[in-house]
Design a protein around this motif. Sequence first.
Motif, mmCIF file in Angstrom:
data_model
loop_
_atom_site.group_PDB
_atom_site.id
_atom_site.type_symbol
_atom_site.label_atom_id
_atom_site.label_comp_id
_atom_site.label_asym_id
_atom_site.label_seq_id
_atom_site.Cartn_x
_atom_site.Cartn_y
_atom_site.Cartn_z
ATOM 1 N N GLY A 24 21.464 9.914 20.527
ATOM 2 C CA GLY A 24 21.413 8.487 20.823
ATOM 3 C C GLY A 24 21.397 7.658 19.543
ATOM 4 N N TYR A 75 21.698 0.296 22.949
ATOM 5 C CA TYR A 75 21.303 1.673 22.649
ATOM 6 C C TYR A 75 22.177 2.569 23.504
ATOM 7 N N SER A 111 22.979 6.406 24.645
ATOM 8 C CA SER A 111 22.400 7.742 24.757
ATOM 9 C C SER A 111 23.394 8.644 25.477
ATOM 10 N N ALA A 168 27.496 8.516 29.109
ATOM 11 C CA ALA A 168 26.419 7.918 28.318
ATOM 12 C C ALA A 168 25.659 6.912 29.169
ATOM 13 N N THR A 186 13.332 3.436 23.444
ATOM 14 C CA THR A 186 14.286 4.474 23.059
ATOM 15 C C THR A 186 13.903 5.807 23.698
ATOM 16 N N GLU A 197 16.033 7.933 26.435
ATOM 17 C CA GLU A 197 16.383 9.335 26.180
ATOM 18 C C GLU A 197 15.888 10.237 27.315
ATOM 19 N N THR A 207 18.107 9.767 30.274
ATOM 20 C CA THR A 207 19.387 10.423 30.031
ATOM 21 C C THR A 207 19.285 11.920 30.276
#
Length: 107
Positions: A6, A26, A28, A39, A55, A59, A62
């Motif tokens: 990311g 952002y 990822s 993504a 963040t 993540e 994801t």
Amino acid sequence: MPPQVGYSEMGASEFFINDGEHACEYISPVHINGDIRGAIIVGFETEHEFTDRKTRLIEAATQMAAMSVNLSAHYEIALNDSVTRPVRSTANLPRQCSTHLRLALCR
């Protein structure tokens, strides 16, 4: 080639989401079986909204999305295999097995 991890993007000319309403993104990547298959992209209105905590949350989301896609693919393969695979003979199974269970056993 897209990055394997990311990353944040502050340049509007590089944004994936071109709505003109955010200051940073952002990105990822979603990894499926070692390949990037998509993504999750999140836009932040200001750079101050973009934090380490957010963040980590992106993540984690994801990774969960990648696991869900991977598990769904495995489930679909298993389902297709169970439909196309011939049923084993039930003659040698113990008598206490129910009829439904005996018929569902596959090679």
